[in-house]
Design a protein around this motif. Structure first.
Motif, PDB file in Angstrom:
ATOM      1  N   GLY A 272     -91.286  16.074  14.607  1.00 21.58           N
ATOM      2  CA  GLY A 272     -92.487  16.704  14.080  1.00 21.58           C
ATOM      3  C   GLY A 272     -92.544  18.202  14.245  1.00 21.58           C
ATOM      4  N   GLY A 273     -91.439  18.824  14.672  1.00 24.69           N
ATOM      5  CA  GLY A 273     -91.400  20.263  14.823  1.00 24.69           C
ATOM      6  C   GLY A 273     -90.745  20.932  13.633  1.00 24.69           C
ATOM      7  N   VAL A 347     -81.432  19.263   6.001  1.00 23.33           N
ATOM      8  CA  VAL A 347     -82.483  19.417   6.997  1.00 23.33           C
ATOM      9  C   VAL A 347     -83.317  18.146   7.081  1.00 23.33           C
ATOM     10  CG1 VAL A 347     -82.662  21.919   6.671  1.00 23.33           C
ATOM     11  CG2 VAL A 347     -84.069  20.391   5.271  1.00 23.33           C
ATOM     12  N   SER A 348     -84.197  18.100   8.063  1.00 24.35           N
ATOM     13  CA  SER A 348     -85.324  17.177   8.058  1.00 24.35           C
ATOM     14  C   SER A 348     -86.496  17.914   7.414  1.00 24.35           C
ATOM     15  CB  SER A 348     -85.700  16.765   9.479  1.00 24.35           C
ATOM     16  OG  SER A 348     -84.576  16.260  10.178  1.00 24.35           O
ATOM     17  N   CYS A 349     -87.479  17.171   6.941  1.00 26.33           N
ATOM     18  CA  CYS A 349     -88.641  17.837   6.337  1.00 26.33           C
ATOM     19  C   CYS A 349     -89.407  18.645   7.371  1.00 26.33           C
ATOM     20  CB  CYS A 349     -89.562  16.797   5.690  1.00 26.33           C
ATOM     21  SG  CYS A 349     -88.848  16.033   4.218  1.00 26.33           S
ATOM     22  N   GLY A 350     -89.363  18.230   8.644  1.00 29.15           N
ATOM     23  CA  GLY A 350     -90.024  18.976   9.705  1.00 29.15           C
ATOM     24  C   GLY A 350     -91.507  18.677   9.789  1.00 29.15           C
ATOM     25  N   GLY A 366     -96.936  11.453   7.011  1.00 29.90           N
ATOM     26  CA  GLY A 366     -95.781  11.102   6.196  1.00 29.90           C
ATOM     27  C   GLY A 366     -94.513  11.800   6.629  1.00 29.90           C
ATOM     28  N   LEU A 367     -94.651  12.993   7.185  1.00 31.98           N
ATOM     29  CA  LEU A 367     -93.489  13.740   7.646  1.00 31.98           C
ATOM     30  C   LEU A 367     -92.839  13.117   8.875  1.00 31.98           C
ATOM     31  CD1 LEU A 367     -94.891  17.360   7.202  1.00 31.98           C
ATOM     32  CD2 LEU A 367     -93.126  16.265   5.820  1.00 31.98           C
ATOM     33  N   ARG A 368     -93.508  12.157   9.490  1.00 36.13           N
ATOM     34  CA  ARG A 368     -92.932  11.452  10.633  1.00 36.13           C
ATOM     35  C   ARG A 368     -92.075  10.264  10.199  1.00 36.13           C
ATOM     36  NH1 ARG A 368     -97.782   9.554  14.078  1.00 36.13           N
ATOM     37  NH2 ARG A 368     -96.101   8.989  15.516  1.00 36.13           N
ATOM     38  N   SER A 369     -92.091   9.913   8.932  1.00 33.84           N
ATOM     39  CA  SER A 369     -91.425   8.713   8.440  1.00 33.84           C
ATOM     40  C   SER A 369     -89.914   8.890   8.371  1.00 33.84           C
ATOM     41  CB  SER A 369     -91.955   8.353   7.049  1.00 33.84           C
ATOM     42  OG  SER A 369     -91.547   9.334   6.103  1.00 33.84           O
ATOM     43  N   SER A 370     -89.209   7.773   8.286  1.00 30.62           N
ATOM     44  CA  SER A 370     -87.752   7.828   8.118  1.00 30.62           C
ATOM     45  C   SER A 370     -87.383   8.557   6.835  1.00 30.62           C
ATOM     46  CB  SER A 370     -87.177   6.408   8.093  1.00 30.62           C
ATOM     47  OG  SER A 370     -87.379   5.746   9.320  1.00 30.62           O
ATOM     48  N   ALA A 371     -88.175   8.366   5.777  1.00 26.75           N
ATOM     49  CA  ALA A 371     -87.870   8.986   4.487  1.00 26.75           C
ATOM     50  C   ALA A 371     -87.962  10.499   4.532  1.00 26.75           C
ATOM     51  CB  ALA A 371     -88.815   8.443   3.411  1.00 26.75           C
ATOM     52  N   ALA A 372     -88.620  11.066   5.529  1.00 23.84           N
ATOM     53  CA  ALA A 372     -88.715  12.522   5.672  1.00 23.84           C
ATOM     54  C   ALA A 372     -87.538  13.083   6.446  1.00 23.84           C
ATOM     55  CB  ALA A 372     -90.023  12.896   6.353  1.00 23.84           C
ATOM     56  N   HIS A 373     -86.548  12.266   6.756  1.00 23.23           N
ATOM     57  CA  HIS A 373     -85.367  12.685   7.497  1.00 23.23           C
ATOM     58  C   HIS A 373     -84.117  12.325   6.709  1.00 23.23           C
ATOM     59  CE1 HIS A 373     -88.593  12.379  10.467  1.00 23.23           C
ATOM     60  NE2 HIS A 373     -87.954  13.327  11.123  1.00 23.23           N
ATOM     61  N   SER A 374     -83.020  12.971   7.038  1.00 22.08           N
ATOM     62  CA  SER A 374     -81.771  12.766   6.301  1.00 22.08           C
ATOM     63  C   SER A 374     -81.002  11.615   6.910  1.00 22.08           C
ATOM     64  CB  SER A 374     -80.957  14.066   6.298  1.00 22.08           C
ATOM     65  OG  SER A 374     -81.664  15.069   5.598  1.00 22.08           O
ATOM     66  N   HIS A 507     -89.995  21.161   2.777  1.00 25.25           N
ATOM     67  CA  HIS A 507     -89.561  21.525   4.131  1.00 25.25           C
ATOM     68  C   HIS A 507     -90.641  22.402   4.735  1.00 25.25           C
ATOM     69  CE1 HIS A 507     -86.823  22.340   7.415  1.00 25.25           C
ATOM     70  NE2 HIS A 507     -86.958  23.639   7.229  1.00 25.25           N
ATOM     71  N   VAL A 508     -91.019  22.120   5.982  1.00 27.76           N
ATOM     72  CA  VAL A 508     -92.083  22.874   6.640  1.00 27.76           C
ATOM     73  C   VAL A 508     -91.490  24.112   7.309  1.00 27.76           C
ATOM     74  CG1 VAL A 508     -93.927  22.803   8.352  1.00 27.76           C
ATOM     75  CG2 VAL A 508     -93.423  20.774   6.980  1.00 27.76           C
ATOM     76  N   SER A 509     -92.044  25.266   6.968  1.00 29.59           N
ATOM     77  CA  SER A 509     -91.530  26.532   7.489  1.00 29.59           C
ATOM     78  C   SER A 509     -91.940  26.733   8.944  1.00 29.59           C
ATOM     79  CB  SER A 509     -92.074  27.694   6.643  1.00 29.59           C
ATOM     80  OG  SER A 509     -93.456  27.900   6.932  1.00 29.59           O
TER      81      SER A 509
END
Length: 541
Positions: A272-273, A347-350, A366-374, A507-509
């Motif tokens: 989540g960072g 990257v991960s979406c962050g 939603g950014l914590r989900s598996s789909a938000a990661h590579s 992607h979260v800056s």
């Protein structure tokens, strides 16, 4: 600046209650070697506290209006902004402002314990009040000085009773770190031995043996290294011997931090960072006084690092953190991030990290989900469930890891059981990075667990989220893409055993803001005996 200037000309300082009879003084002032952010300090001088995406107006400051609930308000109460103020101005200009704000804090919160006395806040406040004492204790006004020093002592005594009530991990470590520093630097405090014992206990409860926090958060790991750097500085200022166990623990923490630092000097976006600020990270690493090499094979911390000639891979090869350690844990198992020099590729979406998000709550979840990661997603499920009220639920329990090195490449493989209960399949990912840094080869397998077959006909997707500025061009055969960016040679992606398509992503800056980007999505369908997909990222030069 005019309104803030009025703070320094009295008002709250005259209303400080009860000048104490006991004359306290600081016997040592730790030197903070971490350079603050001058830009943030200059904004503070003009009356604005900037923290992530939040901005607080400090004109006519009244602490009763700023309860320590939002990340920016907690930052204000922690006095960690003193570091940025010192980067922007010297003591002559900065001290009247620092003292005025400290005085206003004392008026509202100095008399009796309230939510501003949370142990983790007191710990951080004492770390920065001692290190930046010249910015809050330069005045000759005895009532103010006595009130502040006695409040420091009361805060430290409160910590001796409440530090272990802080959340395990970074918060509890911060609370005990503040007590250690105050015991070293403030006259009349109890001997430091008890505080040392509490700090080492908090570290043992919140940190893996390899140095990584059990929250598995790179954002928090950076703060841990910063806290331990301030503790070390207090020992040196007080001319006391730093315990070997504490020094070893601090060095291990730095090694773990290096292990999740990508080629641009910023962090991998796990748990989540987000990447954070590369200059700020460099300032902490350079200023903490520690030296350590990157942790490559992390069993507890869980982030395997592969690197060769400028190419860096971060691989999440451990179960998600326990909910008791972090509220924003992610279903990211077997995700990867990839960079070539200063250019991030995958990257991960962050997420917003510890700062307040300017994003909708639903998106943050939603950014914590598996789909938000590579990583691989099976049947549109998370590898570890995310419960409606926030904590992680059932899913990945065991991750089996194997790593080896030879003259040609570094290889690591890991498997998890997060989908086994629901589908009968175990996910395994194997990575191979050549020693010339030109090729990352991967293979994802879904294999039945035990003797029983898995479910046939389930859709799976391997997602590779691309960093902002990376433009994919699909190849004519639909099995690959060319990835172009401004600061790295083109990379060629190829897959085999599934179909490739390109979709939108984000992607979260470092400021917690969403940036539009794209993702490679490799899709297929399971058979009863599973699925097998291989892929490569190869630099074209």
């Amino acid at each position: 600046m005019a309104s803030l200037g009025r703070l320094a000309r009295g008002g709250p300082l005259e209303r400080l209650l009860g000048q104490r009879n006991t004359a306290l003084r600081l016997t040592a002032i730790p030197r903070d070697h971490v350079e603050g952010d001058r830009r943030l300090g200059e904004a503070f001088l003009t009356g604005t506290l900037v923290h992530g995406a939040e901005r607080l107006d400090l004109h006519d400051l009244d602490f009763s209006r700023f309860k320590p609930r939002s990340p920016a308000a907690r930052h204000l109460h922690s006095f960690a902004w003193l570091r940025d103020l010192a980067a922007a101005t010297g003591r002559e200009q900065g001290a009247p402002l620092g003292e005025a704000i400290a005085g206003r804090w004392l008026v509202v919160h100095g008399a009796k314990p309230d939510e501003a006395w949370a142990p983790e806040l007191w710990g951080e406040r004492l770390l920065f009040w001692t290190a930046y004492a010249p910015y809050i204790l330069s005045t000759r006004e005895t009532a103010y000085r006595s009130a502040l020093l006695n409040t420091m002592a009361r805060g430290a005594r409160s910590l001796s009773k409440t530090a272990d009530k802080a959340r395990p991990g970074l918060d509890r470590i911060t609370a005990w770190a503040g007590l250690v520093v105050t015991s070293l630097c403030l006259e009349g405090m109890p001997r430091v031995a008890r505080a040392e014992s509490g700090l080492m206990r908090a570290l043992a409860q919140g940190q893996f043996d390899d140095g990584g926090l059990m929250s598995r958060s790179p954002t928090e790991q950076l703060l841990l290294v910063d806290r331990l750097g301030l503790v070390r500085a207090a020992y040196f200022a007080a001319k006391q011997t730093l315990p070997d166990a504490l020094e070893d623990t601090a060095c291990a923490a730095l090694a773990a931090l290096h292990g999740v630092t990508m080629g641009d000097g910023a962090l991998a976006s796990w748990q989540g960072g987000n990447a954070g600020s590369a200059p700020r990270i460099a300032a902490v690493v350079e200023g903490c006084g520690l030296r350590s090499r990157p942790l490559r094979q992390a069993r507890g911390w869980g982030y395997q690092r592969l690197s060769a000639l400028g190419t860096v891979v971060s691989f999440d090869a451990a179960p998600p953190p326990l909910a008791t350690m972090i509220e924003t844990g992610c279903a990211s198992t077997l995700g990867i991030e990839l960079s070539d020099g200063s250019q991030r590729l995958v990257v991960s979406c962050g997420g917003p990290g510890r700062a307040k998000a300017s994003l909708p709550d639903a998106l943050v979840e939603g950014l914590r989900s598996s789909a938000a990661h590579s990583t691989l997603i099976l049947d549109d499920m998370n590898s570890t469930a995310i419960q409606p009220d926030g904590p992680l639920g059932k899913g990945v329990n065991d991750v089996i890891l194997d790593r080896s090195e030879d003259h040609d490449a570094s290889m690591v493989s890991a498997s998890h059981d997060g989908y086994a209960r629901r589908t009968g399949f175990v996910h395994e990912r194997a990575l191979r990075l050549g020693n010339d840094g030109k090729e990352l080869a991967g293979r994802d397998n879904l294999t039945p667990k035990g003797r029983r077959k898995g479910l046939a006909g389930l859709q799976f997707a391997l997602r590779f989220h691309l960093a902002p500025g990376v433009e994919p061009t699909p190849t004519a055969d639909g099995m690959g893409a060319i990835l172009r960016s401004d600061t790295a040679p083109p990379w060629n992606f190829r897959c085999r055993g599934a179909r490739l398509r390109i979709e939108q992503s984000l992607h979260v800056s470092a400021r917690g803001e969403p940036l539009q980007t794209q993702q490679l999505v490799v899709t297929g369908e399971t058979q009863r005996d599973g699925a097998d997909v291989s892929w490569t990222f190869r630099r074209s030069s």
